[in-house]
Write a protein that holds these residues in place. Structure first.
Motif, PDB file in Angstrom:
ATOM      1  N   VAL A  31      14.378 -32.247  29.869  1.00 50.22           N
ATOM      2  CA  VAL A  31      14.445 -33.553  30.543  1.00 50.22           C
ATOM      3  C   VAL A  31      15.848 -34.155  30.409  1.00 50.22           C
ATOM      4  CG1 VAL A  31      13.555 -35.915  30.542  1.00 50.22           C
ATOM      5  CG2 VAL A  31      11.963 -33.980  30.319  1.00 50.22           C
ATOM      6  N   CYS A  32      16.457 -34.021  29.227  1.00 53.27           N
ATOM      7  CA  CYS A  32      17.803 -34.590  29.050  1.00 53.27           C
ATOM      8  C   CYS A  32      18.782 -33.928  30.026  1.00 53.27           C
ATOM      9  CB  CYS A  32      18.272 -34.447  27.608  1.00 53.27           C
ATOM     10  SG  CYS A  32      17.398 -35.594  26.526  1.00 53.27           S
ATOM     11  N   ALA A  33      18.642 -32.618  30.228  1.00 54.31           N
ATOM     12  CA  ALA A  33      19.514 -31.928  31.179  1.00 54.31           C
ATOM     13  C   ALA A  33      19.273 -32.458  32.594  1.00 54.31           C
ATOM     14  CB  ALA A  33      19.270 -30.425  31.124  1.00 54.31           C
ATOM     15  N   ARG A  34      18.008 -32.723  32.899  1.00 55.02           N
ATOM     16  CA  ARG A  34      17.647 -33.262  34.224  1.00 55.02           C
ATOM     17  C   ARG A  34      18.375 -34.576  34.502  1.00 55.02           C
ATOM     18  NH1 ARG A  34      11.354 -33.945  34.126  1.00 55.02           N
ATOM     19  NH2 ARG A  34      11.124 -31.706  34.034  1.00 55.02           N
ATOM     20  N   ALA A 100      35.232 -41.198  29.224  1.00 59.68           N
ATOM     21  CA  ALA A 100      34.417 -41.352  30.437  1.00 59.68           C
ATOM     22  C   ALA A 100      33.804 -42.748  30.397  1.00 59.68           C
ATOM     23  CB  ALA A 100      33.313 -40.297  30.471  1.00 59.68           C
ATOM     24  N   PRO A 101      33.685 -43.406  31.545  1.00 59.57           N
ATOM     25  CA  PRO A 101      33.182 -44.795  31.521  1.00 59.57           C
ATOM     26  C   PRO A 101      31.745 -44.914  31.036  1.00 59.57           C
ATOM     27  CG  PRO A 101      33.424 -43.994  33.780  1.00 59.57           C
ATOM     28  CD  PRO A 101      34.021 -42.964  32.891  1.00 59.57           C
ATOM     29  N   ILE A 102      30.963 -43.855  31.253  1.00 57.45           N
ATOM     30  CA  ILE A 102      29.609 -43.869  30.694  1.00 57.45           C
ATOM     31  C   ILE A 102      29.420 -42.620  29.851  1.00 57.45           C
ATOM     32  CG2 ILE A 102      27.125 -43.850  31.189  1.00 57.45           C
ATOM     33  CD1 ILE A 102      27.579 -45.413  33.587  1.00 57.45           C
ATOM     34  N   GLN A 103      28.957 -42.807  28.646  1.00 59.36           N
ATOM     35  CA  GLN A 103      28.634 -41.668  27.785  1.00 59.36           C
ATOM     36  C   GLN A 103      27.129 -41.591  27.685  1.00 59.36           C
ATOM     37  OE1 GLN A 103      30.296 -39.261  26.067  1.00 59.36           O
ATOM     38  NE2 GLN A 103      32.247 -39.873  26.975  1.00 59.36           N
ATOM     39  N   ARG A 104      26.593 -40.457  28.077  1.00 62.96           N
ATOM     40  CA  ARG A 104      25.141 -40.261  28.008  1.00 62.96           C
ATOM     41  C   ARG A 104      24.856 -39.165  26.989  1.00 62.96           C
ATOM     42  NH1 ARG A 104      25.814 -41.200  33.942  1.00 62.96           N
ATOM     43  NH2 ARG A 104      24.239 -42.747  34.525  1.00 62.96           N
ATOM     44  N   LEU A 105      24.208 -39.563  25.895  1.00 55.68           N
ATOM     45  CA  LEU A 105      24.064 -38.646  24.767  1.00 55.68           C
ATOM     46  C   LEU A 105      22.613 -38.514  24.328  1.00 55.68           C
ATOM     47  CD1 LEU A 105      26.985 -40.292  22.757  1.00 55.68           C
ATOM     48  CD2 LEU A 105      27.129 -38.154  24.060  1.00 55.68           C
ATOM     49  N   PHE A 106      22.253 -37.334  23.820  1.00 53.39           N
ATOM     50  CA  PHE A 106      20.941 -37.212  23.174  1.00 53.39           C
ATOM     51  C   PHE A 106      21.080 -36.477  21.858  1.00 53.39           C
ATOM     52  CE2 PHE A 106      20.826 -32.940  25.044  1.00 53.39           C
ATOM     53  CZ  PHE A 106      20.059 -32.212  24.156  1.00 53.39           C
ATOM     54  N   TYR A 107      20.065 -36.629  20.994  1.00 50.68           N
ATOM     55  CA  TYR A 107      20.117 -36.006  19.669  1.00 50.68           C
ATOM     56  C   TYR A 107      18.727 -35.684  19.173  1.00 50.68           C
ATOM     57  CZ  TYR A 107      19.212 -40.954  18.631  1.00 50.68           C
ATOM     58  OH  TYR A 107      18.693 -42.219  18.634  1.00 50.68           O
ATOM     59  N   PRO A 138      20.968 -53.391  34.660  1.00 51.62           N
ATOM     60  CA  PRO A 138      19.551 -53.051  34.451  1.00 51.62           C
ATOM     61  C   PRO A 138      19.191 -51.627  34.871  1.00 51.62           C
ATOM     62  CG  PRO A 138      19.822 -54.696  36.188  1.00 51.62           C
ATOM     63  CD  PRO A 138      21.142 -54.571  35.522  1.00 51.62           C
ATOM     64  N   GLU A 139      19.963 -51.039  35.805  1.00 51.39           N
ATOM     65  CA  GLU A 139      19.625 -49.657  36.197  1.00 51.39           C
ATOM     66  C   GLU A 139      19.818 -48.686  35.029  1.00 51.39           C
ATOM     67  OE1 GLU A 139      21.527 -51.761  37.810  1.00 51.39           O
ATOM     68  OE2 GLU A 139      23.296 -50.877  38.750  1.00 51.39           O
ATOM     69  N   GLN A 140      20.720 -49.052  34.097  1.00 49.61           N
ATOM     70  CA  GLN A 140      20.873 -48.198  32.919  1.00 49.61           C
ATOM     71  C   GLN A 140      19.627 -48.284  32.037  1.00 49.61           C
ATOM     72  OE1 GLN A 140      23.803 -46.088  32.307  1.00 49.61           O
ATOM     73  NE2 GLN A 140      22.031 -45.261  31.236  1.00 49.61           N
ATOM     74  N   ASP A 141      19.052 -49.488  31.930  1.00 46.74           N
ATOM     75  CA  ASP A 141      17.821 -49.656  31.141  1.00 46.74           C
ATOM     76  C   ASP A 141      16.713 -48.803  31.756  1.00 46.74           C
ATOM     77  OD1 ASP A 141      19.600 -51.898  30.977  1.00 46.74           O
ATOM     78  OD2 ASP A 141      18.048 -53.100  30.022  1.00 46.74           O
ATOM     79  N   ALA A 142      16.613 -48.892  33.112  1.00 46.36           N
ATOM     80  CA  ALA A 142      15.541 -48.161  33.792  1.00 46.36           C
ATOM     81  C   ALA A 142      15.729 -46.655  33.630  1.00 46.36           C
ATOM     82  CB  ALA A 142      15.516 -48.545  35.273  1.00 46.36           C
ATOM     83  N   GLU A 143      16.993 -46.210  33.666  1.00 45.76           N
ATOM     84  CA  GLU A 143      17.244 -44.763  33.494  1.00 45.76           C
ATOM     85  C   GLU A 143      16.768 -44.299  32.117  1.00 45.76           C
ATOM     86  OE1 GLU A 143      21.095 -42.849  34.791  1.00 45.76           O
ATOM     87  OE2 GLU A 143      21.309 -42.500  32.646  1.00 45.76           O
ATOM     88  N   ILE A 144      17.087 -45.106  31.094  1.00 46.39           N
ATOM     89  CA  ILE A 144      16.691 -44.732  29.722  1.00 46.39           C
ATOM     90  C   ILE A 144      15.166 -44.680  29.599  1.00 46.39           C
ATOM     91  CG2 ILE A 144      16.603 -45.681  27.346  1.00 46.39           C
ATOM     92  CD1 ILE A 144      19.234 -44.316  27.790  1.00 46.39           C
ATOM     93  N   ILE A 145      14.509 -45.692  30.151  1.00 44.50           N
ATOM     94  CA  ILE A 145      13.039 -45.711  30.049  1.00 44.50           C
ATOM     95  C   ILE A 145      12.440 -44.556  30.861  1.00 44.50           C
ATOM     96  CG2 ILE A 145      10.952 -47.073  30.515  1.00 44.50           C
ATOM     97  CD1 ILE A 145      12.623 -49.592  29.865  1.00 44.50           C
ATOM     98  N   ALA A 146      13.088 -44.234  31.982  1.00 39.62           N
ATOM     99  CA  ALA A 146      12.597 -43.113  32.799  1.00 39.62           C
ATOM    100  C   ALA A 146      12.682 -41.788  32.030  1.00 39.62           C
ATOM    101  CB  ALA A 146      13.389 -43.020  34.103  1.00 39.62           C
ATOM    102  N   ILE A 147      13.724 -41.632  31.209  1.00 36.66           N
ATOM    103  CA  ILE A 147      13.826 -40.396  30.411  1.00 36.66           C
ATOM    104  C   ILE A 147      12.629 -40.301  29.467  1.00 36.66           C
ATOM    105  CG2 ILE A 147      15.177 -39.136  28.680  1.00 36.66           C
ATOM    106  CD1 ILE A 147      17.687 -40.402  29.823  1.00 36.66           C
ATOM    107  N   ALA A 148      12.331 -41.435  28.810  1.00 40.01           N
ATOM    108  CA  ALA A 148      11.178 -41.450  27.894  1.00 40.01           C
ATOM    109  C   ALA A 148       9.911 -41.066  28.651  1.00 40.01           C
ATOM    110  CB  ALA A 148      11.025 -42.831  27.265  1.00 40.01           C
ATOM    111  N   TRP A 149       9.762 -41.628  29.837  1.00 41.10           N
ATOM    112  CA  TRP A 149       8.562 -41.382  30.643  1.00 41.10           C
ATOM    113  C   TRP A 149       8.459 -39.910  31.054  1.00 41.10           C
ATOM    114  CZ3 TRP A 149       4.119 -43.539  31.258  1.00 41.10           C
ATOM    115  CH2 TRP A 149       3.332 -43.253  32.379  1.00 41.10           C
ATOM    116  N   HIS A 150       9.599 -39.328  31.440  1.00 45.32           N
ATOM    117  CA  HIS A 150       9.599 -37.908  31.830  1.00 45.32           C
ATOM    118  C   HIS A 150       9.221 -37.019  30.640  1.00 45.32           C
ATOM    119  CE1 HIS A 150      11.537 -37.358  35.954  1.00 45.32           C
ATOM    120  NE2 HIS A 150      11.422 -38.664  35.810  1.00 45.32           N
TER     121      HIS A 150
END
Ligand code: HAM
Length: 418
Positions: A31-34, A100-107, A138-150
């Motif tokens: 999912v994180c790769a997605r 990069a202006p946005i850093q998207r990380l998982f661990y 707010p779209e960043q919040d929704a993206e994060i919650i969407a990852i959890a949902w996926h």
């Protein structure tokens, strides 16, 4: 000689279990790769002040739960009790914001909290989590919650997890709200528990998530934080909700949800599970727009969540267990073994998953095993059934049973399971 055992609140993950861990880890990675999130790995030990400054001096984690010791050179070190502060430290130290202006990380990894161990709560446990630095929209919040949902959906948990959402507003909003809440609670201060009285001084918002019924009653008419939102807070929270609607992610607004770490502002959320007992938070997170600054970095907003992997696996066990095995075939007389074999073979060829006893155990212990296996039905072939060419089907969920002709078994099972 006395056998040495593992430390209380820790656990060995044995071969049968590691398979489940690997599956969960694979789902997280997929999912994180997605979503284009990349893995970060930080050390398990950090300087203590990272957490006292990051998570907050007065939080339960920092005051009661950290494994902290003085190193030989006098530095105070701590086994990480969470990863957001560590990831923020690494983000600052390696100037990831400049790259990069946005850093998207998982661990993923182990962490340590000295809590009272119980089901779903260990002293060494594991989390996976995601953090996004750089956007306060707010779209960043929704993206994060969407990852959890996926990830929840990938694990078959979207039906048992309910999303609790709240906003605790900006710091100015919370300042005003804290005063209003103190004014409201002051006349009943002596009725609050010792913990809540302490929180009254240090962080009265934490009183909102009290487990005590008496305190919950006292809070019934308490002022609501949403009445103290500024225009930005309100607009942000409304947009997050609209985006969740667009994504068809169901949620409830829980105005009592405040979270136990001090770095949050605006959006906070938790996914609560209905099937793992009292430690029911599968995953929690929120926005932290001041954490990076408070750790000495350039202002950068952030949002993320972390999930307890042991709790995910508990919920997955509860969830998936029953669907795996359709039938436990109880075999009561070893004279009937060949009959049992031909019937189980027929059932399996018709797509049923069937367990049967090969230890010649008693009816009682086979029934116990059938329940433990999570099978939906037990099929019983005893002396009477054998002599009359019958067979008994017992529904293990509601205890109902009926006896039918052996020839009708496949048809009957097909109609029961359709
Ligand atoms: P947290 O709510 O303290 O948040 O922990 C997140 C999740 O870790 C919980 O929902 C739970 O599933 C699991 N967890 C916590 N304590 C234990 C324990 N003792 N035993 C087993 N599982 C546990 C954080 O850690 C934040 N860093 C989350 C975050 C990330 N916020 C923003 N980004």
């Amino acid at each position: 000689m006395k056998i040495i055992q593992n430390i209380k609140g820790t656990q060995d993950i044995l071969p049968l279990e590691t398979k489940k861990w690997q599956n969960l880890e694979a789902s997280v990675r997929k999912v994180c790769a997605r979503f284009g999130y990349e893995e970060i790995r930080t050390p398990i030990i950090e300087k203590t002040q990272l957490f006292s400054r990051g998570v907050g001096e007065d939080t339960d984690i920092v005051t009661k739960e950290m494994y902290t010791w003085e190193d030989k050179d006098g530095t105070s070190l701590t086994l990480r009790p969470e990863l957001t502060a560590s990831v923020a430290r690494s983000f600052i130290q390696h100037n990831l914001g400049g790259k990069a202006p946005i850093q998207r990380l998982f661990y993923m990894g182990p962490l340590f909290r000295r809590e009272r161990p119980q089901k779903g709560r260990q002293r060494q446990f594991h989390q996976f989590g995601v953090e996004a630095f750089g956007s306060d929209n707010p779209e960043q919040d929704a993206e994060i919650i969407a990852i959890a949902w996926h990830i929840l959906s990938e694990c078959g948990l979207n039906n048992v997890a309910s999303l609790n959402l709240n906003s605790i507003g900006s710091s100015e909003c919370r300042k005003k709200y804290r005063e209003a809440l103190r004014d409201y609670l002051k006349p009943n201060l002596e009725q609050l528990s010792e913990t809540s009285q302490k929180r009254f001084e240090l962080n009265p918002l934490r009183i909102l998530d009290t487990k005590s019924i008496q305190e919950q009653n006292l809070l019934k008419d308490a002022p609501k934080i949403s009445n103290f939102f500024n225009d930005n807070d309100k607009e942000h929270f409304d947009s997050v909700q609209e985006l969740l609607d667009t994504l068809n992610i169901p949620f409830i607004i829980n105005e009592k949800l405040v979270r136990g770490l001090d770095y949050y502002s605006n959006t906070v959320f938790e996914f609560i599970s209905s099937n793992i007992g009292s430690q029911d938070a599968l995953l929690g997170g929120g926005r932290y727009n001041h954490l990076v600054e408070s750790l000495g970095g350039k202002k950068s907003s952030g949002i993320g969540f972390a999930a307890g992997m042991e709790r995910f696996l508990l919920a997955m066990n509860e969830q998936n267990f029953e669907s795996n095995i359709d039938i436990y075939f109880i075999n009561l007389d070893h004279k009937s073994i060949s009959k049992v074999f031909s019937l189980t073979d027929k059932l399996r060829k018709n797509g049923f998953s069937v367990l049967t006893d090969t230890l010649r155990r008693s009816m009682k212990s086979q029934l116990r095993e059938a329940n433990r296996s999570g099978a939906k039905y037990a099929i019983i072939l005893g002396d009477v059934e054998l002599s009359e060419n019958n067979i008994t089907i017992k529904n293990l969920k509601n205890g109902e049973q009926e006896t039918i002709q052996q020839n009708d078994l496949i048809n009957k099972m097909q109609s029961l399971t359709n």
